[in-house]
Design a protein around this motif. Sequence first.
Motif, short mmCIF file in Angstrom:
data_model
loop_
_atom_site.label_atom_id
_atom_site.label_comp_id
_atom_site.label_asym_id
_atom_site.label_seq_id
_atom_site.Cartn_x
_atom_site.Cartn_y
_atom_site.Cartn_z
N LEU A 110 0.83 -1.19 0.00
CA LEU A 110 0.00 0.00 0.00
C LEU A 110 0.87 1.25 0.00
O LEU A 110 1.80 1.36 0.81
N VAL A 111 0.59 2.19 -0.91
CA VAL A 111 1.37 3.43 -0.98
C VAL A 111 0.43 4.64 -1.04
O VAL A 111 -0.74 4.53 -1.44
N GLY A 115 -1.57 10.64 2.33
CA GLY A 115 -2.05 11.83 1.64
C GLY A 115 -3.46 11.72 1.11
O GLY A 115 -3.98 12.66 0.50
N SER A 116 -4.11 10.57 1.33
CA SER A 116 -5.47 10.38 0.84
C SER A 116 -6.48 11.08 1.74
O SER A 116 -6.18 11.39 2.89
N LEU A 150 -3.24 4.41 -2.99
CA LEU A 150 -4.41 4.78 -2.19
C LEU A 150 -4.56 6.30 -2.08
O LEU A 150 -5.27 6.79 -1.21
N SER A 151 -3.94 7.06 -2.96
CA SER A 151 -3.95 8.51 -2.86
C SER A 151 -5.35 9.11 -2.96
O SER A 151 -5.61 10.20 -2.46
N ALA A 157 -14.40 3.85 2.06
CA ALA A 157 -14.21 3.20 0.76
C ALA A 157 -13.47 1.87 0.90
O ALA A 157 -12.77 1.62 1.89
N THR A 158 -13.62 1.03 -0.12
CA THR A 158 -12.92 -0.25 -0.20
C THR A 158 -12.25 -0.36 -1.56
O THR A 158 -12.89 -0.11 -2.59
N VAL A 159 -10.98 -0.70 -1.58
CA VAL A 159 -10.26 -0.93 -2.84
C VAL A 159 -10.23 -2.43 -3.08
O VAL A 159 -9.71 -3.19 -2.26
#
Length: 217
Positions: A110-111, A115-116, A150-151, A157-159
């Motif tokens: 996860l990156v 900042g998201s 994930l920015s 929310a769900t990715v």
Amino acid sequence: MSNHKITAAGRKDEGKGASRRLRHAGKVPAIVYGGDAAPQSIQLDQEKTWVASQHEWFYSSIIDLEVDGKVETVLLRDMQRHPYKQVIMHLDFQRVSAKEAIRVHVPLRLVNAEGSPAGKTAGVVLTQELNDVEIVCLPGDLPESIEVDLSAMEVGATVHLSEVALPKGVELAVKLDEGHNPAVAVARHARVEAEPEVEADEAGDVPAAKQDDAEEK
């Protein structure tokens, strides 16, 4: 793709007794198989191999394995550890061909979470639901890990795996559909536990005047 090199030596003695003697001598018994060549029993240095095993690339990268001066490209397929000691009991390496696709599990990383929108919101916890994924690719296209950006992640929310951008030349080993599309990351509000209620009959809740009356009686 980074190149990683490990040095080993061939061995002729096989069996449980021979493997036990190798481990006592600070070596790791292993085998190399696959390709057009016959399986070969080898031995590696225990300390150096243990250090290498602490890195992600050891499990999901193409390795240049040098055995008695000859280099072969291999992939780690199995590792047996001691149940409680920092000792590697046995390793299995598979030879790979540059022209043949391979199936490998690689880590998901996860990156850009900080900042998201979710990362900037107080009281929100971002959790990783899926740590690795099985992919199919040529050895030259094998990534050490796959980044999940994930920015743009919002609160709640769900990715899902279908939203993860795969590197060039890489495909998922399993087809995704409505019935199979696992979550990779989720942004949730942290649970706030309610404070326990104080019992009404505790002495501290009884007015002092009534306590005095009770004592006089």
